[in-house]
Design a protein around this motif. Structure first.
Motif, mmCIF file in Angstrom:
data_model
loop_
_atom_site.group_PDB
_atom_site.id
_atom_site.type_symbol
_atom_site.label_atom_id
_atom_site.label_comp_id
_atom_site.label_asym_id
_atom_site.label_seq_id
_atom_site.Cartn_x
_atom_site.Cartn_y
_atom_site.Cartn_z
ATOM 1 N N PHE A 183 0.757 -1.239 -0.035
ATOM 2 C CA PHE A 183 0.012 0.030 -0.040
ATOM 3 C C PHE A 183 0.621 1.417 -0.068
ATOM 4 C CE2 PHE A 183 -2.541 3.034 2.758
ATOM 5 C CZ PHE A 183 -3.736 3.387 1.839
ATOM 6 N N MET B 209 2.718 3.787 -3.297
ATOM 7 C CA MET B 209 2.566 5.405 -3.210
ATOM 8 C C MET B 209 3.921 6.079 -3.463
ATOM 9 S SD MET B 209 -0.216 6.495 -0.672
ATOM 10 C CE MET B 209 -0.582 4.976 0.409
ATOM 11 N N LEU C 229 -0.187 2.530 -8.840
ATOM 12 C CA LEU C 229 -1.242 2.422 -8.266
ATOM 13 C C LEU C 229 -1.923 1.048 -7.957
ATOM 14 C CD1 LEU C 229 -2.984 5.618 -9.282
ATOM 15 C CD2 LEU C 229 -2.297 5.048 -6.938
ATOM 16 N N LEU D 264 2.882 9.783 3.201
ATOM 17 C CA LEU D 264 1.864 9.019 2.689
ATOM 18 C C LEU D 264 0.603 9.167 3.474
ATOM 19 C CD1 LEU D 264 4.204 5.843 1.765
ATOM 20 C CD2 LEU D 264 3.682 7.920 0.349
#
Lengths: 448, 112
Positions: free
Chosen positions: A29, A33, A207, A320
């Motif tokens: 995750f 990013m 992504l 983030l």
């Protein structure tokens, strides 16, 4: 005399594995990013937590968190150092070792959450030092405050938030998310902005990785929340359903906010909204009914969708959005428990929240827990981060930051752009302005 | 001899290639490039933060042709690559002094 229940034991064992799976999920995750030159370091910071905290947990972490209370509900004693006297013992209806393994996974992911605030610029050694010290002086005590219930069979003195304040935090809204979020804010301030932020564009490089990670988090979170019942029972069932619907509602809320505000609903938005919902429902999942959980999810998704803009207003490079999602989402969820909890959920022990006529009493308890954990974590994390920064140094050199922390800290790059040619090769060259061509990279000086 | 260079939309590459083959062009070189013309770039939004992307992906096609064929080839490329929407690209040609086929050492028109 408590007896081992094989159904409970099986569920908590499985939940422990589910919660462990969240940390690689978090790594992806976060990894998607960051920019392509820093993805390995991002993954590595999470994986390091798995390795490091597992050892510390056995040595003394479990004992500091869940040993008999040493003083005032603040920290456990050293009775269980090395997991002494735990083999063959029961905690409720499950073996102590199963409870300990389950709680270990929480201790792993909490420091890993912090790493998102310091993307692209932290020395790996300094991060390792911080992670080890932070779990020792922040996470282990706070886990004792929040998760150590006295008289649960495995110890005889609990934490002050769990046993005396009686604030509700079913799976770690305060101990995990506010704790990590406040530490993230402290570290973002200590380390300072990335070179070029916010003027330079630092958009996510992958992504699909972000969505893969969000999916792994969502999946693993059933262990986190429903597993926190420590039994295969009604409470676990309620936590499971509430986790699903709150997450769904938050994902929808985030992309609706985006559509209205920015014109498009995005993949990063639905992934971020889901995580915001998971964070928000974490403290609340056993105390709300499903409709209350939908309401909580909608609020958390919408609030966090706006909260991620705070860093631009206040000028801290929480890269983030650990603050915007985990700190804000954790606070929102923890406070909403005091509004939306209902006596229908057996885990509340008959307590009703503000909405159901229970008045402000539970909400105030929630507020105390939020402030205590958030304040303690922020202050200690700031001091710890500052000491590390002033002694061994927390940031990589500016040159290494430009060429990429992956190369500087790990002597690796995630993707081989040079052989692709064309656009991607050009992008790679643009990404690492001062990086030499691939043939001379092998002799690049590596920062130990 | 002339070098015809075209910067076109990536999805039009196949149409251009087919058109050039049917004209009898023996070979061409392509590369992935990025740039912008009057259409400029576009805007992306991540977690509410706007990012301006200045450079748009394009394909650059380069083909060496005889002087007499240059106008026809340019016309063909324009026809094949045209969508009528902004961002279709550009085609231009420049004179070329020398061409050598590496394998045989042939020079000039024979090397095309």
């Amino acid at each position: 005399m408590p007896e081992l229940n094989s159904g409970d034991t099986a569920w908590v064992l499985a939940s422990s594995a589910l919660v462990l799976f969240m940390t690689p999920g978090l790594a992806f995750f976060y990894g998607g990013m960051v920019r392509a030159k820093a993805v390995l370091n991002m993954l590595m910071m999470s994986f390091l937590c798995i390795a490091l905290v597992s050892i510390l947990w056995v040595l003394y972490g479990y004992s500091l968190s869940f040993g008999p209370d040493a003083y005032g509900g603040l920290i456990g004693n050293l009775d269980y150092v090395g997991l002494k006297d735990t083999i063959g013992q029961l905690s409720g209806s499950i073996p102590v070792l199963v409870f300990s393994a389950f709680q270990l996974m929480f201790a792993i992911i909490t420091p890993a959450l912090i790493s998102g605030a310091i993307a692209d610029r932290a020395k790996f050694g300094a991060w390792a030092l911080f992670a080890g010290l932070w779990v020792t002086i922040v996470y282990f005590p706070v886990a004792h405050w929040v998760f150590a219930f006295g008289g649960a069979g495995h110890n005889d003195g609990g934490g002050w938030i769990a046993d005396r304040l009686n604030a509700f935090d079913f799976a770690g809204g305060t101990a995990v998310h506010i704790n990590a979020g406040a530490a993230a804010l402290a570290l973002a301030i200590v380390l300072g902005k990335r070179k070029g932020w916010p003027r330079e564009q630092m958009k996510p490089h992958n992504l699909p990785l972000v969505l893969l990670g969000a999916g792994m988090l969502w999946f693993g979170w059933f262990g986190f929340n429903a597993g926190s019942a420590l039994a295969a029972n009604d409470t676990a069932a309620l936590a499971f359903v509430n986790t699903q619907v709150a997450t769904a509602a938050a994902a929808l809320a985030w992309i609706i906010v985006e559509k209205l505000r920015d014109g498009h609903s995005t993949t990063l938005g639905i992934a971020s909204g889901a995580v915001a919902g998971l964070v928000g429902i974490t403290p609340a999942c056993a105390y709300l009914n499903p409709l209350g959980s939908i309401a909580l999810g909608l609020v958390c998704g919408a609030v966090c969708a706006y909260a991620v803009g705070l860093k631009f207003r206040f000028g801290f490079d929480d890269s983030l959005d650990v603050v915007g999602v985990h700190l804000v989402g954790g606070i929102a969820g923890s406070l909403l428990v005091g509004v939306l909890c209902t006596h229908i959920a057996t885990a509340t022990g008959g307590v009703d929240g503000l909405l159901y006529g229970g008045g402000f009493s539970q909400l105030l308890k929630q507020l105390v827990a939020v402030l205590a954990v958030g304040g303690y974590s922020f202050v200690v994390s700031w001091i710890l981060g500052t000491i590390i920064d002033k002694t061994v140094g927390f940031r990589i050199s500016e040159e290494d930051e430009v060429s990429g922390v992956d190369l500087a800290s790990h002597a690796e790059t995630a993707y081989e752009f040079a052989n692709l040619g064309g656009t991607l090769g050009g992008a790679a060259r643009a990404l690492s302005l001062s990086a030499p061509a691939s043939d001379s990279q092998t002799t690049q000086k590596v920062d130990a | 001899m002339r070098l015809v260079t075209a910067v076109i939309k990536p999805f039009k590459l196949d149409d251009v290639k087919v058109a050039l083959e049917s004209f009898g062009v023996q070979g061409l070189t392509i590369s992935e490039v990025q740039g912008y013309g009057r259409q400029k770039g576009h805007t992306e939004v991540y977690r509410g933060a706007e990012y301006t992307v200045d450079f748009v992906p394009k394909i650059r096609v380069e083909v060496l042709v005889a002087d007499d064929d240059a106008e026809d080839v340019i016309t063909l490329i324009v026809k094949a690559a045209q969508t009528g929407k902004i961002g279709d690209g550009k085609v231009w040609s420049v004179p070329v002094d020398t061409v050598v086929r590496v394998r045989t050492g042939e020079r000039g028109a024979e090397a095309l």
